[in-house]
Design an enzyme around this catalytic site. Sequence first.
Site, PDB file in Angstrom:
ATOM      1  N   LYS A 150      -2.701  13.934  -2.520  1.00 29.54           N
ATOM      2  CA  LYS A 150      -1.331  13.459  -2.613  1.00 29.54           C
ATOM      3  C   LYS A 150      -0.565  14.081  -3.769  1.00 29.54           C
ATOM      4  CE  LYS A 150      -0.562   9.991  -4.879  1.00 29.54           C
ATOM      5  NZ  LYS A 150      -0.488   8.696  -5.572  1.00 29.54           N
ATOM      6  N   THR A 151      -1.162  14.027  -4.920  1.00 31.67           N
ATOM      7  CA  THR A 151      -0.465  14.547  -6.093  1.00 31.67           C
ATOM      8  C   THR A 151      -0.224  16.034  -5.960  1.00 31.67           C
ATOM      9  OG1 THR A 151      -1.684  12.902  -7.346  1.00 31.67           O
ATOM     10  CG2 THR A 151      -0.463  14.517  -8.602  1.00 31.67           C
ATOM     11  N   ARG A 159     -12.520   5.284  -5.176  1.00 33.63           N
ATOM     12  CA  ARG A 159     -12.473   6.027  -6.437  1.00 33.63           C
ATOM     13  C   ARG A 159     -13.728   6.881  -6.595  1.00 33.63           C
ATOM     14  NH1 ARG A 159      -7.963   6.638  -6.499  1.00 33.63           N
ATOM     15  NH2 ARG A 159      -8.157   5.603  -4.494  1.00 33.63           N
ATOM     16  N   ASP A 179       6.860   8.692  -5.621  1.00 27.53           N
ATOM     17  CA  ASP A 179       5.413   8.580  -5.554  1.00 27.53           C
ATOM     18  C   ASP A 179       5.046   7.112  -5.362  1.00 27.53           C
ATOM     19  OD1 ASP A 179       2.804   9.286  -5.667  1.00 27.53           O
ATOM     20  OD2 ASP A 179       2.719   9.512  -7.845  1.00 27.53           O
ATOM     21  N   GLU A 180       3.896   6.856  -4.801  1.00 24.21           N
ATOM     22  CA  GLU A 180       3.414   5.478  -4.642  1.00 24.21           C
ATOM     23  C   GLU A 180       4.475   4.579  -4.011  1.00 24.21           C
ATOM     24  OE1 GLU A 180       0.386   5.074  -5.232  1.00 24.21           O
ATOM     25  OE2 GLU A 180      -0.266   6.035  -7.097  1.00 24.21           O
ATOM     26  N   GLN A 192      -3.179   1.182  -0.023  1.00 25.66           N
ATOM     27  CA  GLN A 192      -3.383   1.059  -1.466  1.00 25.66           C
ATOM     28  C   GLN A 192      -2.286   0.253  -2.130  1.00 25.66           C
ATOM     29  OE1 GLN A 192      -5.080   4.504  -3.653  1.00 25.66           O
ATOM     30  NE2 GLN A 192      -4.808   5.592  -1.734  1.00 25.66           N
TER      31      GLN A 192
END
Length: 830
Positions: free
Chosen positions: A91-92, A658, A279-280, A310
Amino acid sequence: MADPNGYHDDIGDTFVDGFDDDGFPGDRAPRQPAAAPVLVPPAGGGIAARAMAARRSNAPDYLEGLNPEQRKAVETIEGPVLVLAGAGTGKTRVLTTRIAHILATGSAYPSQILAVTFTNKAAREMKERIAHFIGGNVEGMAWLGTFHSICVKILRRHAELVGLKSSFSIIDTDDQLRLIKQIIQAEGIDDKRWTPKAFAALLDGWKNRALTPKEISEGESRAFAGGLGRKLYEEYQDRLSILNACDFGDLLLHVITLFKTNPDVLKDYQRKFRFMLVDEYQDTNIAQYLWLRLLAQGNPNVCCVGDDDQSIYGWRGAEVDNILRFEHDFRGAVVIRLERNYRSTSHILASASHLIAHNEGRLGKTLFTDFEDPEDEKVAVASCWDSEEEARSIGDEIEALQRHGHKLNDIAILVRASFQMREFEDRFVTLGLNYRVIGGPRFYERMEIRDAMAYFRCVVQPADDLAFERIVNTPKRGLGDATLKLVHELARAERIPLIQAANQLCQTEELKPKARSALKSVLDHFERWRRDLEHTKHTEMAEIILDESGYTEMWRKDRSAEAPGRLDNLKELIRSMDQFESMAGFLEHVSLVMDRDSNDINDAVSIMTLHSAKGLEFDTVFLPGWEEGLFPHQRALDESGRAGLEEERRLAYVGVTRAKKRAKIWFASNRRIHGSWQSTIPSRFLDELPIEHVEIVEQASNYGGYGGGGYGRGGYGASRFDRSEPFQNSSYSTPGWQRAQKAKAAHEAITGRSSDFRSAGTRRQGPMTIEGELVAKSVSDMPSAYSVGERVFHIKFGYGAIVAIEGNKLTIDFEKTGQKKVIDSFVEKH
DNA sequence: ATAAATGTTCTTTTT
DNA sequence: GAACATTTAT
């Protein structure tokens, strides 16, 4: 402004230039002459043509290595785009590459891109990664930041339009609570029955939904103190504006108001921001959504990146709905799913996917990976007697991993609630295992730091009531409740800041001589510091302030164990101020960025909450405390029912994903809650893992061996983990329990309390911050309501006749005590 | 006005 | 059990 690259006209953006240079302090965005074209030199022709050329002729190397979906997400820069990016799908990378792409194709200047993140950390990382693309300097990306920091920037520019001064200060939640408390008490409401905290929660809810006092519903207004909700909200805002201050929610709200009431201003920003990235997105609340929508009107180039699975911030107002409704809200949106996971083993992915599949109402993504290694470890589930054993066993495992050459940096312990951390810290201290706590109590929340900051605030922001209150009597100088009460009364009556009220009081004989001279001395100090600050370096002044106020002295004399550490912290505080140009700049930084950059390069295990783990990854992840009531947390269940459960499940999903190579889940049969031991039941989430990808680990070190029984007493039926656990334990008197108690006592004897420096700073509540210039002059312009010769009554001095009037100060000849100077709001006509 | 003692509440997560 | 807040005693 001259454009060195000659494509300025293509963009047709004369607005931006004038805009960025009109100079707000701290907003000097040094224009980078060649920021954009590093990768693709500007050529003639339109943007689109160049962009297409860039794509055809072998793709620039920044596009290399992207999979087709990622690439599409990067290259579709026109029109609304929703990128559903599952955990570990890059994503980043997509986000940063997309920005690089926009710049490289010459589609916009850096200053024309609005990129919003939720945390300062995320913003920092993104800046770093973009810097890597565009050759080192991201100064031009003036609008990459958190919602809050971007709003501050906008607000400082247009503060007057929403009734603030551009020097407004930002209060944190601590200050907020104190302020609320004062208001509640001033209203004569029982603050036991209607706690400030409860009101703060309501307030938060309103602000998250962008509701002003007028807009809240009757029902909600009634929900507090029998209908005073709206009134208190109004008063709170009123008080804030007197103090020239904002709380966190206001930052968003005021910008929304600004945009709504000043279409021309909005238009400027709409024109300015040619590309917007969020973002997010699953974490946005309604206010943020409205904010974004306003800016996106007339400019469809919005790209939101998020993962509905998430979404873990529902409790603070995040609306998963925002992401679910994206296609509807932004017509013609392209939705791109990123499902190829580059992070975790197939066991971990399968476990996470199976778990999250128990949620309803998802957009639905299935993570997959191409890499499968028969050597991969399954997800481990282990049990233990109590939380102490949990810490011990995990500590042992970590040491074993370390012996096998694993780096501690690649290992993390993710807990549901921060109180769980302590057990691990204690254990690791005795083992001598390096650890670092991420996101725990922060540097700026320590008592001594907050005190010091309060001094600075009083100097820089003379209307900062909350700061003033915090330190008037720290160190002790004989200014107690009685004095403070008088100051408060006057401030409220005259609607002026406390410092000003204090100043006025000092000019009269309202106070006892002792208190008066003490107060006067503090205020004089403020004055002098304020003056000296103009020609003395701010770091030096900081030291001088702390010395002359007696604050450092106070700690030097303190013989307690923490005192030296606190003095060190103060030194570090001053050192860190060095990076800022002025004290005001430093204060602003601190109010928005409460985290300290921990640049320790040591090898250490990371301990953090699941929430703060979002966005991170580790080879090995330990997930302790998977027990009903703790995880899923009882409160989430009680307060939000099914939605709460689903959010907890998402949290579990975040936790498991994670892990890159190893995920190890633990649960204990007993845990201390509210100070007393309770037996617990394994989390229902354990049963939602796919058995074929999970390995149940038998603990050799268990206190095991007590016959059958087991868990399963709980409300939702037997767990398959019941049978794997050999103890019975419903009473507090089992041998195992006693042994656990004894072991604990012994442990405490050895370690002697926790050494824990984290707790050192959290104990005392701090004041907060407010600021602004003096709102009123010390002598009021208003004609006095009194006249010479009039007979009045004073609560302390009794009856008297007015001899002279000077603004709001009256000289009165009292029958009993003779002539005194008092302030008019303390007397009444008779 | 301050220090000591007692009582009370709570423990999710954070810009 | 601990951090707070309030009450009481000095």
